[in-house]
Scaffold this active site. Structure first.
Site, short mmCIF file in Angstrom:
data_model
loop_
_atom_site.label_atom_id
_atom_site.label_comp_id
_atom_site.label_asym_id
_atom_site.label_seq_id
_atom_site.Cartn_x
_atom_site.Cartn_y
_atom_site.Cartn_z
CB VAL B 151 39.68 29.17 24.42
CG1 VAL B 151 41.10 29.07 24.98
CG2 VAL B 151 38.82 28.04 24.99
CB CYS B 152 42.92 32.51 24.49
SG CYS B 152 44.51 33.37 24.60
CB THR B 153 42.64 37.01 22.52
OG1 THR B 153 43.26 36.13 21.58
CG2 THR B 153 43.68 37.40 23.56
#
Lengths: 282, 282
Positions: B151-153
């Site tokens: 998820v995300c970075t």
């Protein structure tokens, strides 16, 4: 004030302490700084001198996501004093098994809170409705708090503390009607605001709630910057997030499964109502 | 098997251990039990004999909500072995200041994972892209894991471990393009699936991601029951969750603020690419 300049501050490299929290606070401030130059009546980030005082209740078995959604938004607001409050400073195990540490006891919790917040949970939450130590704490702080708030079945705790009597409010859909037992007027909505009470629906509603409250406390542009930084542009995989959408079969099974829980919550609410009526008479 | 009967199990009252986690697992199983009686080819909850093995990376400064969204869904799936994995079992402070405890070291992490998961963060995540202890761990587990996810970075970490080369993938919007430096094909989408890689957008995308993966592992009805139990029927307060929606001013300030972060992430990605090319030659 350098944080309000329109130049983003330089980021020191390889600094463990500079987390997204700090980034987001600065994002919001820098966005607002420019808004201030462009708009006639700009929203100001926390114009008061004191930090925004926030107390978030934690307890064994509380639903972690109920807390972490709004907590994430609140930490992005900057200039806040956020306490995770419980009877003691022992580690508190959440519903998922992840344990977190409270940061203040009930006695250490500041007075005159800007936000008092209660997360929900399943049976441990119902059990807490009968715990005078907890309901007294909520009643005492809630009487003076600027905003009295909850996510999911956290509203049952506010209700048991007498804080929702005469207010429109919501909860997780399986126990929403139980609020009526404690003098509240249950409303089917994601987030319900009535005067200074803000209650939100089940679990994931905490993100919607957090951003709405951030807008009240820091202005709409500020809240929008947070929403973009958290990339809150949801795409639920199914149309199944409410009984209206989930279809009869899925809804029936979730409702049937929670039937015993709902019954217990209703009984606790009735006990709370009797207790609250007695206290009013005294 | 009693858990697959269509009668929900009785709930013991006043039991601290019976949290929403247990409730939800039983909800999903009881819903599925009935589906099995009605459908020709029912999805089965974890038909294998072993629990679903899930390893979720944690590290100082990781974004707590990146983890807690999918972790909440995974704990609702039942019959799982979920480990929070880090170099050591020291407490790990997240981006919001909430500290959690890892449950397994890299060495203790099971092989042949069903799910390998990496959450994102800001500068601490970029720093980890150069940490061979971390990237070696991810590369080794990722090679054999059934699903390699983020998820995300967190996708920057997967990329730095060489796990996204030749795959379509996404990340937080401010660094999505950086994935191209490590041989991935960046895609603008909430959740991107390419063969056994599933990457999701910024922070709040973890809930969408978790439910999609739950549907793959436990069937759609199961995932829908979880979505309803978590009442995931989002109502973002503003149209501000993506650069397309947030408007020029808010987007510019968030992007400008992250400019230095993006630059540092790109540089780390380029170093990773050089290192990965060298390893391939060897």
């Amino acid at each position: 004030m350098s944080l309000l300049s329109d130049q983003p501050p330089a980021l020191p490299a390889r600094d463990h302490l500079l987390t997204r929290r700090a980034l987001l606070g600065a994002v919001a401030l820098s966005a607002l700084g420019t808004t201030a130059g462009e708009a006639a009546a700009p929203a100001m980030p926390n114009p008061g001198k004191q930090p925004t005082r926030i107390a978030m209740l934690v307890y064994p078995g509380f639903t972690l996501l109920d807390l972490v959604g709004p907590h994430t938004v609140f930490t992005g607001m900057m200039h806040t004093d956020i306490q995770l409050v419980w009877k003691s400073k022992s580690p508190v195990e959440s519903d998922t098994g992840i344990t977190i540490q409270s940061t203040a006891t009930f006695d250490e919790c500041p007075d005159d809170l800007d936000i008092l917040f209660a997360p929900g949970g399943s049976l441990p939450t119902v059990e807490l409705m009968d715990d005078a130590h907890v309901t007294d704490f909520l009643a005492r702080k809630g009487e003076r708090a600027r905003w009295v708030t909850s996510v999911c079945t956290g509203s049952l705790l506010l209700g048991a503390a007498g804080l929702l009597k005469g207010y429109r409010a919501t909860s997780h859909w399986v126990v929403r009607d139980v609020l009526a037992e404690m003098g509240a007027r249950p409303v089917e909505a994601r987030v319900v605001e009535d005067r200074n009470r803000i209650t939100a629906g089940g679990v994931t509603a905490g993100i919607d709630f957090g951003l709405r409250l951030a807008a009240k406390l820091r202005g709409e542009e500020y809240a929008k910057a947070l929403q973009l930084a958290y990339e809150y542009d949801p795409e639920p995989p199914f149309a199944a997030g409410s009984p209206r959408k989930a279809g009869e079969q899925v809804t029936r099974f979730v409702r049937d499964f929670y039937a015993s829980y709902t019954t217990q919550a209703r009984a606790a609410a009735q006990r709370a109502q009797i207790r609250l009526a007695r206290e009013t008479v005294k």
